[in-house]
Design a protein around this motif. Structure first.
Motif, PDB file in Angstrom:
ATOM      1  N   ILE A  15       0.830  -1.200   0.000  1.00 51.49           N
ATOM      2  CA  ILE A  15       0.000   0.000   0.000  1.00 51.49           C
ATOM      3  C   ILE A  15       0.871   1.259   0.000  1.00 51.49           C
ATOM      4  CG2 ILE A  15      -1.694   1.338   1.324  1.00 51.49           C
ATOM      5  CD1 ILE A  15      -2.748  -1.207  -0.093  1.00 51.49           C
ATOM      6  N   ALA A  16       1.936   1.238   0.783  1.00 52.29           N
ATOM      7  CA  ALA A  16       2.813   2.405   0.883  1.00 52.29           C
ATOM      8  C   ALA A  16       3.427   2.763  -0.471  1.00 52.29           C
ATOM      9  CB  ALA A  16       3.912   2.144   1.915  1.00 52.29           C
ATOM     10  N   ALA A  93     -12.997   1.193  -4.766  1.00 49.67           N
ATOM     11  CA  ALA A  93     -12.434   1.040  -3.420  1.00 49.67           C
ATOM     12  C   ALA A  93     -10.933   0.812  -3.498  1.00 49.67           C
ATOM     13  CB  ALA A  93     -13.096  -0.129  -2.697  1.00 49.67           C
ATOM     14  N   ASP A  94     -10.213   1.435  -2.585  1.00 51.31           N
ATOM     15  CA  ASP A  94      -8.762   1.248  -2.549  1.00 51.31           C
ATOM     16  C   ASP A  94      -8.284   1.312  -1.106  1.00 51.31           C
ATOM     17  OD1 ASP A  94      -5.821   1.580  -3.011  1.00 51.31           O
ATOM     18  OD2 ASP A  94      -6.478   1.783  -5.092  1.00 51.31           O
ATOM     19  N   ALA A  95      -7.341   0.444  -0.766  1.00 49.00           N
ATOM     20  CA  ALA A  95      -6.789   0.426   0.588  1.00 49.00           C
ATOM     21  C   ALA A  95      -5.776   1.529   0.810  1.00 49.00           C
ATOM     22  CB  ALA A  95      -6.149  -0.939   0.868  1.00 49.00           C
ATOM     23  N   ALA A  96      -5.308   2.158  -0.294  1.00 48.87           N
ATOM     24  CA  ALA A  96      -4.383   3.290  -0.187  1.00 48.87           C
ATOM     25  C   ALA A  96      -5.197   4.579  -0.144  1.00 48.87           C
ATOM     26  CB  ALA A  96      -3.416   3.299  -1.368  1.00 48.87           C
ATOM     27  N   SER A  97      -5.244   5.195   1.015  1.00 51.67           N
ATOM     28  CA  SER A  97      -6.130   6.353   1.196  1.00 51.67           C
ATOM     29  C   SER A  97      -5.782   7.506   0.260  1.00 51.67           C
ATOM     30  CB  SER A  97      -6.078   6.828   2.655  1.00 51.67           C
ATOM     31  OG  SER A  97      -4.754   7.220   3.011  1.00 51.67           O
ATOM     32  N   GLY A  98      -4.505   7.655  -0.093  1.00 47.32           N
ATOM     33  CA  GLY A  98      -4.092   8.760  -0.943  1.00 47.32           C
ATOM     34  C   GLY A  98      -4.660   8.704  -2.346  1.00 47.32           C
ATOM     35  N   ASN A  99      -5.053   7.507  -2.785  1.00 48.69           N
ATOM     36  CA  ASN A  99      -5.615   7.377  -4.138  1.00 48.69           C
ATOM     37  C   ASN A  99      -7.025   7.956  -4.236  1.00 48.69           C
ATOM     38  OD1 ASN A  99      -3.363   6.071  -5.176  1.00 48.69           O
ATOM     39  ND2 ASN A  99      -4.130   4.035  -4.684  1.00 48.69           N
ATOM     40  N   ILE A 100      -7.779   7.919  -3.142  1.00 43.49           N
ATOM     41  CA  ILE A 100      -9.200   8.260  -3.196  1.00 43.49           C
ATOM     42  C   ILE A 100      -9.452   9.730  -3.549  1.00 43.49           C
ATOM     43  CG2 ILE A 100     -11.366   8.300  -1.900  1.00 43.49           C
ATOM     44  CD1 ILE A 100     -10.333   5.499  -2.818  1.00 43.49           C
ATOM     45  N   PRO A 101      -8.818  10.714  -2.892  1.00 46.96           N
ATOM     46  CA  PRO A 101      -9.069  12.103  -3.297  1.00 46.96           C
ATOM     47  C   PRO A 101      -8.639  12.390  -4.734  1.00 46.96           C
ATOM     48  CG  PRO A 101      -7.335  11.975  -1.629  1.00 46.96           C
ATOM     49  CD  PRO A 101      -7.975  10.649  -1.678  1.00 46.96           C
ATOM     50  N   TRP A 188       9.879   2.332 -16.297  1.00 49.58           N
ATOM     51  CA  TRP A 188       8.460   2.666 -16.349  1.00 49.58           C
ATOM     52  C   TRP A 188       7.866   2.705 -14.941  1.00 49.58           C
ATOM     53  CZ3 TRP A 188       6.905  -1.144 -20.820  1.00 49.58           C
ATOM     54  CH2 TRP A 188       7.082  -0.487 -22.058  1.00 49.58           C
ATOM     55  N   LEU A 189       8.407   1.866 -14.066  1.00 48.74           N
ATOM     56  CA  LEU A 189       7.899   1.762 -12.693  1.00 48.74           C
ATOM     57  C   LEU A 189       9.070   1.891 -11.720  1.00 48.74           C
ATOM     58  CD1 LEU A 189       5.598  -1.351 -13.226  1.00 48.74           C
ATOM     59  CD2 LEU A 189       4.799   0.980 -12.814  1.00 48.74           C
ATOM     60  N   PRO A 190       8.805   2.417 -10.523  1.00 48.42           N
ATOM     61  CA  PRO A 190       9.861   2.471  -9.519  1.00 48.42           C
ATOM     62  C   PRO A 190      10.359   1.063  -9.179  1.00 48.42           C
ATOM     63  CG  PRO A 190       7.996   3.844  -8.880  1.00 48.42           C
ATOM     64  CD  PRO A 190       7.557   3.031 -10.055  1.00 48.42           C
ATOM     65  N   LYS A 191      11.646   0.939  -8.936  1.00 43.59           N
ATOM     66  CA  LYS A 191      12.204  -0.360  -8.559  1.00 43.59           C
ATOM     67  C   LYS A 191      11.529  -0.866  -7.293  1.00 43.59           C
ATOM     68  CE  LYS A 191      16.731   0.622 -10.593  1.00 43.59           C
ATOM     69  NZ  LYS A 191      18.169   0.852 -10.335  1.00 43.59           N
ATOM     70  N   GLY A 192      11.161  -2.134  -7.313  1.00 46.43           N
ATOM     71  CA  GLY A 192      10.494  -2.726  -6.161  1.00 46.43           C
ATOM     72  C   GLY A 192       8.981  -2.672  -6.220  1.00 46.43           C
ATOM     73  N   THR A 193       8.418  -2.118  -7.313  1.00 46.56           N
ATOM     74  CA  THR A 193       6.959  -2.062  -7.439  1.00 46.56           C
ATOM     75  C   THR A 193       6.363  -3.460  -7.386  1.00 46.56           C
ATOM     76  OG1 THR A 193       7.005  -0.022  -8.735  1.00 46.56           O
ATOM     77  CG2 THR A 193       5.032  -1.378  -8.937  1.00 46.56           C
ATOM     78  N   HIS A 194       7.026  -4.398  -8.054  1.00 46.63           N
ATOM     79  CA  HIS A 194       6.535  -5.777  -8.068  1.00 46.63           C
ATOM     80  C   HIS A 194       7.523  -6.715  -7.396  1.00 46.63           C
ATOM     81  CE1 HIS A 194       3.959  -4.376 -11.544  1.00 46.63           C
ATOM     82  NE2 HIS A 194       3.096  -5.025 -10.791  1.00 46.63           N
ATOM     83  N   ASP A 195       6.986  -7.763  -6.793  1.00 45.99           N
ATOM     84  CA  ASP A 195       7.770  -8.853  -6.219  1.00 45.99           C
ATOM     85  C   ASP A 195       7.484 -10.090  -7.066  1.00 45.99           C
ATOM     86  OD1 ASP A 195       8.839 -10.959  -4.804  1.00 45.99           O
ATOM     87  OD2 ASP A 195       7.980 -10.382  -2.875  1.00 45.99           O
ATOM     88  N   TRP A 196       8.469 -10.523  -7.848  1.00 47.58           N
ATOM     89  CA  TRP A 196       8.267 -11.638  -8.776  1.00 47.58           C
ATOM     90  C   TRP A 196       7.783 -12.892  -8.056  1.00 47.58           C
ATOM     91  CZ3 TRP A 196      10.772 -16.434  -9.368  1.00 47.58           C
ATOM     92  CH2 TRP A 196      10.500 -17.102 -10.567  1.00 47.58           C
ATOM     93  N   ASN A 197       8.198 -13.070  -6.815  1.00 45.80           N
ATOM     94  CA  ASN A 197       7.791 -14.257  -6.058  1.00 45.80           C
ATOM     95  C   ASN A 197       6.289 -14.284  -5.770  1.00 45.80           C
ATOM     96  OD1 ASN A 197      10.436 -15.607  -5.563  1.00 45.80           O
ATOM     97  ND2 ASN A 197      10.894 -13.670  -4.536  1.00 45.80           N
ATOM     98  N   LYS A 198       5.634 -13.111  -5.872  1.00 44.20           N
ATOM     99  CA  LYS A 198       4.202 -13.042  -5.619  1.00 44.20           C
ATOM    100  C   LYS A 198       3.379 -13.146  -6.904  1.00 44.20           C
ATOM    101  CE  LYS A 198       2.724 -10.623  -2.160  1.00 44.20           C
ATOM    102  NZ  LYS A 198       2.367  -9.565  -1.199  1.00 44.20           N
ATOM    103  N   PHE A 199       4.060 -13.250  -8.056  1.00 44.28           N
ATOM    104  CA  PHE A 199       3.342 -13.460  -9.307  1.00 44.28           C
ATOM    105  C   PHE A 199       2.667 -14.831  -9.258  1.00 44.28           C
ATOM    106  CE2 PHE A 199       6.160 -10.518 -12.160  1.00 44.28           C
ATOM    107  CZ  PHE A 199       5.816  -9.448 -11.362  1.00 44.28           C
TER     108      PHE A 199
END
Length: 254
Positions: A15-16, A93-101, A188-199
């Motif tokens: 989320i962070a 709906a989103d668990a990241a509050s900053g996305n909502i506004p 294109w994305l910040p490093k660490g955006t994805h964790d390949w092990n969670k694919f």
């Protein structure tokens, strides 16, 4: 069929990451550029699946009128807005509050009525919310417990409801393309955006959907063409990005 879990499947670290990028959602050249590039292809699949499942004519003025739709992990509203334009009653709906506004402001600027909420799937389920369609796009690889999350999403569907779920396959090619290519080479994305092990592989996702009480009915690949610099839906190539459709049985199984 598993009971709806009462604990949240939210991963605070994940989320962070998205909180930090919230203000950039609608910048087509920013950190969400890959998603803007993919979005027309995602929408094509979503619109076709909903139209087929509910017998809707996409040429009608508001083809999705009367359908209640949840975009879980809605981000800045890249999918919620076109669904609202097609006539659906949309909850984002989103668990990241900053996305909502960010999403709320953009919807207001676009003249759209969308019910955006800082909420988890579990909270919506506990409130008894039910939907005809759940869009679950590029979320499952970020949650703490994918099986529990998908089971909760199943509980949010009305009988006969449709869930569309996309994610990333787990194999050497997806590591090369989604991690090395997108995060390190193209940036294109910040490093660490994805964790390949969670694919999650397509077979694993189909198994999870079935375990959650859904009937998987379709899966396709989202294939990137580096020469044409665009995306297309592929019948055969699910090697990196892919999408699935599953249906909640109209009669509950006992």
């Amino acid at each position: 069929m598993s009971a709806t879990p009462s604990v949240s499947s939210v991963n605070e670290t994940e989320i962070a990451k998205f909180e930090a990028m919230a203000a950039e959602w609608w910048d087509t050249e920013g950190k969400f550029k890959p998603l803007h590039m993919l979005n027309p292809t995602r929408l094509d699949y979503i619109v076709n699946q909903i139209s087929a499942e509910f017998g809707r004519d996409t040429k009608a003025e508001s083809p999705f009128a009367g359908l209640r739709l949840l975009d879980i992990g809605c981000g800045g509203g890249l999918l919620a807005e076109p669904m609202a334009r097609l006539g659906a009653e949309v909850v984002g709906a989103d668990a990241a509050s900053g996305n909502i506004p960010v999403a709320q402001i953009h919807a207001k600027q676009s003249g759209l009525e969308i019910d955006y909420r800082h909420a988890t799937a579990e909270a919506l389920a506990e409130d008894g919310e039910r939907f005809d369609v759940v869009l679950n796009m590029e979320v499952v690889e970020h949650v703490e417990d994918p099986q529990a999350f998908l089971t909760t999403c199943q509980s949010l569907l009305k009988p006969g409801g449709l869930m569309i779920c996309s994610t990333l396959n787990r194999n050497p090619k997806s590591y090369l393309m989604a991690i090395i290519g997108a995060e390190h080479v193209m940036r294109w994305l910040p490093k660490g955006t994805h964790d390949w092990n969670k694919f999650i592989t397509p077979d694993e996702l189909f198994s999870m959907l079935s375990e959650a009480g859904l009937e998987p009915v379709d899966r396709k690949g989202f294939q990137f063409n580096p020469l044409l610099w665009n995306w297309r839906i592929s019948e055969a190539d699910l090697s990196v990005n892919y999408v699935t459709a599953s249906v909640k049985p109209s009669v509950a199984e006992h």
